[in-house]
Design a protein around this motif. Structure first.
Motif, PDB file in Angstrom:
ATOM      1  N   ASN A 144      -5.802  -4.908   2.008  1.00 60.04           N
ATOM      2  CA  ASN A 144      -4.448  -4.381   1.946  1.00 60.04           C
ATOM      3  C   ASN A 144      -4.309  -3.316   0.866  1.00 60.04           C
ATOM      4  OD1 ASN A 144      -2.371  -5.679   3.854  1.00 60.04           O
ATOM      5  ND2 ASN A 144      -3.607  -7.433   3.222  1.00 60.04           N
ATOM      6  N   ALA A 145      -5.063  -3.463  -0.232  1.00 60.11           N
ATOM      7  CA  ALA A 145      -5.097  -2.395  -1.241  1.00 60.11           C
ATOM      8  C   ALA A 145      -5.693  -1.131  -0.649  1.00 60.11           C
ATOM      9  CB  ALA A 145      -5.904  -2.848  -2.460  1.00 60.11           C
ATOM     10  N   GLN A 146      -6.741  -1.275   0.145  1.00 62.86           N
ATOM     11  CA  GLN A 146      -7.329  -0.115   0.825  1.00 62.86           C
ATOM     12  C   GLN A 146      -6.324   0.526   1.781  1.00 62.86           C
ATOM     13  OE1 GLN A 146     -10.881   1.275   1.389  1.00 62.86           O
ATOM     14  NE2 GLN A 146     -10.899   0.720  -0.784  1.00 62.86           N
ATOM     15  N   GLY A 147      -5.606  -0.300   2.539  1.00 54.65           N
ATOM     16  CA  GLY A 147      -4.616   0.237   3.463  1.00 54.65           C
ATOM     17  C   GLY A 147      -3.493   0.966   2.752  1.00 54.65           C
ATOM     18  N   ALA A 148      -2.999   0.377   1.654  1.00 50.03           N
ATOM     19  CA  ALA A 148      -1.932   1.021   0.889  1.00 50.03           C
ATOM     20  C   ALA A 148      -2.437   2.325   0.259  1.00 50.03           C
ATOM     21  CB  ALA A 148      -1.419   0.075  -0.194  1.00 50.03           C
ATOM     22  N   ALA A 149      -3.684   2.316  -0.213  1.00 51.54           N
ATOM     23  CA  ALA A 149      -4.265   3.525  -0.792  1.00 51.54           C
ATOM     24  C   ALA A 149      -4.417   4.626   0.253  1.00 51.54           C
ATOM     25  CB  ALA A 149      -5.628   3.199  -1.412  1.00 51.54           C
ATOM     26  N   LEU A 150      -4.760   4.240   1.474  1.00 51.42           N
ATOM     27  CA  LEU A 150      -4.882   5.219   2.554  1.00 51.42           C
ATOM     28  C   LEU A 150      -3.532   5.891   2.823  1.00 51.42           C
ATOM     29  CD1 LEU A 150      -6.722   6.426   4.786  1.00 51.42           C
ATOM     30  CD2 LEU A 150      -5.942   4.573   6.276  1.00 51.42           C
TER      31      LEU A 150
END
Length: 402
Positions: free
Chosen positions: A120-126
């Motif tokens: 989810n951190a990766q998704g938010a960063a994207l």
């Protein structure tokens, strides 16, 4: 296609693979619980404890996940935890007894907690990097992973009932998927120097900010709503609405289908209207739709009410994860842990309410939970709608910006 669009699509597919891995791994071992039950000669209560142990591992992983996110960053943590889930499958294929199985599933819960936060951190960063909404579609791939795992379980079981073959094949597929996805993941690296991390660890526990607590409460009540619908909808249709045996399972199907469809389209709604409005209106729709269904009764109104729940809560968790990620890794870890707690404890609480009163009042509590999400959403600082936003500048990855 422009280079920026190509980069976005490549990272979107890679991060989507992480969500797929989580859904695939969970559905793989859950689909073979009957085989584990027969092999270890377990009773119903022991199976219930097995399932709860996994949830407990995920719920208590918050302090560890926060430390690992600060030390290693979301990219490395997501890869390691995804691979760990494959190891869990291999271990489950050879567990010799019940205590060891409990230990393996507790470890599985911890790995799930790590991957849940990291992906989810990766998704938010994207989203932050390319200024495009995508989290809802990423969450939809979790459901796709669960569906494919169920199909694989059915296919393998037609040829052999051996857990080692099934889980071994699934573990190889997971490892291959992680290997293919890894180059496309966003490289955030350690979020802070080791010295700063050690200082924070020495300071011990600090109370979370009020904004984080509101996000956590929204996540808790959102997952209570989602989990309770999965666990109690069929029984409500059968025992309260007097639906036939063939219609009772449609409750879960209606909720699930509406959630997947809504998550496919929700990113466009988020871009147009903003996350805050989507969560407030969606959760209110879920609460009111279910409440009206309880008042009216009947199979068709009930299924329509269930459809409102699936449609309304579909975007809640993706939006709350994005908001939490903007507050940093600690906030994201806590919100994820609270969400897991709601998913774990919610159906049981609804069962207690139903046992003390009736299942109608239990489902009314589900409707109230959805309404509480709408109230919590009014206290959360949401990202603005980006419908009229200018073209994105040269991207900078800041998933833990405060």
């Amino acid at each position: 296609m422009s280079p920026v669009r190509d980069d976005f699509r490549r990272s979107q597919l890679a991060i989507g693979a992480l969500f797929f891995v989580l859904g695939f791994q969970y559905a793989t071992w859950v689909s073979r619980v009957p085989a584990l039950k027969a092999r270890l000669d377990l009773g119903e209560a022991q199976i219930g404890l097995l399932l709860m142990t996994c949830g407990i591992g995920a719920a208590v992983s918050f302090p560890l996940v926060a430390v690992l996110m600060r030390r290693f960053g979301s990219r490395l943590l997501s890869v390691l935890s995804a691979l760990a889930l494959g190891v869990v499958l291999l271990a489950l294929s050879v567990v010799p007894n019940y205590p060891v199985t409990l230990l393996v599933l507790f470890f599985d819960g911890v790995a799930v907690g790590c991957l849940n936060v990291a992906m989810n951190a990766q998704g938010a960063a994207l989203e932050a990097r390319f200024e495009r909404t995508t989290m809802s579609r990423l969450h939809a791939t979790f459901s796709a992973g669960s569906l494919l795992a169920a199909l694989l379980a059915s296919g393998v079981n037609a040829f052999t009932g051996t857990l080692a073959v099934h889980f071994g094949l699934a573990a190889v597929l997971l490892a291959a998927l992680v290997a293919v996805a890894r180059p496309g993941l966003l490289d955030d690296g350690p979020r802070e120097p080791a010295a700063e991390t050690e200082k924070k660890e020495r300071r011990g526990f600090a109370l979370p900010a009020a904004a984080t607590l509101w996000m956590g409460l929204a996540m808790v009540f959102g997952t209570v709503t989602e989990g309770a619908m999965n666990d109690w909808s069929a029984l409500y249709l059968k025992d309260v609405v007097d639906a036939g045996a063939g219609l009772a399972p449609l409750g879960i199907a209606v909720v699930s289908v509406m959630m997947v469809l809504a998550r496919i389209f929700a990113d466009g709604w988020r871009t147009r209207f903003g996350d805050g409005l989507i969560v407030r209106v969606g959760s209110l729709l879920a609460g009111l739709g279910l409440a009206l269904a309880l008042l009216v009764g009947g199979v068709v109104p009930t299924l329509l009410g269930f459809a409102c729940v699936g449609l309304g809560v579909a975007a809640v968790t993706p939006c709350v994860y994005v908001a939490a990620a903007r507050q940093g890794a600690d906030a994201l870890s806590l919100v994820a842990a609270m969400g897991t707690t709601g998913l774990l404890a919610g159906p049981a609480v609804i069962g207690f309410i139903a046992g003390a009163t009736s299942l109608v009042w239990g489902m009314a509590a589900v409707a109230a939970s959805a309404a509480v999400v709408s109230l919590c959403a009014t206290r959360i600082s949401w990202p603005a709608a980006t419908r009229d936003a200018p073209a994105a500048p040269e991207p900078v990855l800041t998933p833990d910006a405060t």
